[in-house]
Design a protein around this motif. Structure first.
Motif, PDB file in Angstrom:
ATOM      1  N   ASP A 107       0.835  -1.197   0.000  1.00  0.00           N
ATOM      2  CA  ASP A 107       0.000   0.000   0.000  1.00  0.00           C
ATOM      3  C   ASP A 107       0.875   1.254   0.000  1.00  0.00           C
ATOM      4  N   LYS A 108       0.235   2.409   0.180  1.00  0.00           N
ATOM      5  CA  LYS A 108       0.935   3.682   0.072  1.00  0.00           C
ATOM      6  C   LYS A 108       1.963   3.905   1.171  1.00  0.00           C
ATOM      7  N   GLY A 109       1.895   3.142   2.238  1.00  0.00           N
ATOM      8  CA  GLY A 109       2.864   3.280   3.322  1.00  0.00           C
ATOM      9  C   GLY A 109       4.276   2.904   2.916  1.00  0.00           C
ATOM     10  N   TYR A 110       4.415   2.182   1.801  1.00  0.00           N
ATOM     11  CA  TYR A 110       5.729   1.759   1.324  1.00  0.00           C
ATOM     12  C   TYR A 110       6.159   2.506   0.067  1.00  0.00           C
ATOM     13  N   ASP A 111       5.504   3.617  -0.240  1.00  0.00           N
ATOM     14  CA  ASP A 111       5.841   4.390  -1.437  1.00  0.00           C
ATOM     15  C   ASP A 111       6.995   5.341  -1.128  1.00  0.00           C
TER      16      ASP A 111
END
Length: 120
Positions: free
Chosen positions: A37-41
């Motif tokens: 998800d966006k937490g790893y972008d």
């Protein structure tokens, strides 16, 4: 700790993934693709994946909605919800890993048994 962001230990997490079994031949050392998800972008997460030869599918912050990844995340979230039905597994009281695993394995066996019983 619970207050550390997941992206800080992302490379160590990738290295800790066990070998992926295949029907034939030698087991692969790493998975072929990763959904996140966006937490790893973050750039360092993408670089860590590229360095290990893993294709990434990470939702981009501010640009992409994470609904497309929802169908993959749902399986994991559902499995955690099933495990949370067991009190000894939900809150980890044991300090030793082997004792916690001893409670987790029967919980997984019961979940599997209930699923098989429902379809048969």
């Amino acid at each position: 700790g619970a207050n550390a962001h997941d992206s800080t230990v992302f490379a160590e997490l990738l290295d800790a993934v066990p070998a992926v079994r295949q029907p034939r031949g030698r087991p692969r050392k790493r998975p072929g693709k990763l959904h996140a998800d966006k937490g790893y972008d973050y750039r360092k997460c993408r670089v860590a994946l590229r360095r290990r030869g893993i294709k990434c599918r990470i939702a981009r912050r501010g640009i992409e909605s994470s609904q497309r990844l929802g169908r993959h995340r749902w399986v994991v979230e559902r499995t955690f919800a099933w495990l949370n039905r067991f009190r000894r597994v939900r809150v980890r009281y044991e300090r030793r890993d082997d004792i916690h695993l001893a409670f987790t394995m029967p919980a997984c066996a019961l979940i599997t048994w209930r699923a098989v019983k429902r379809f048969c």
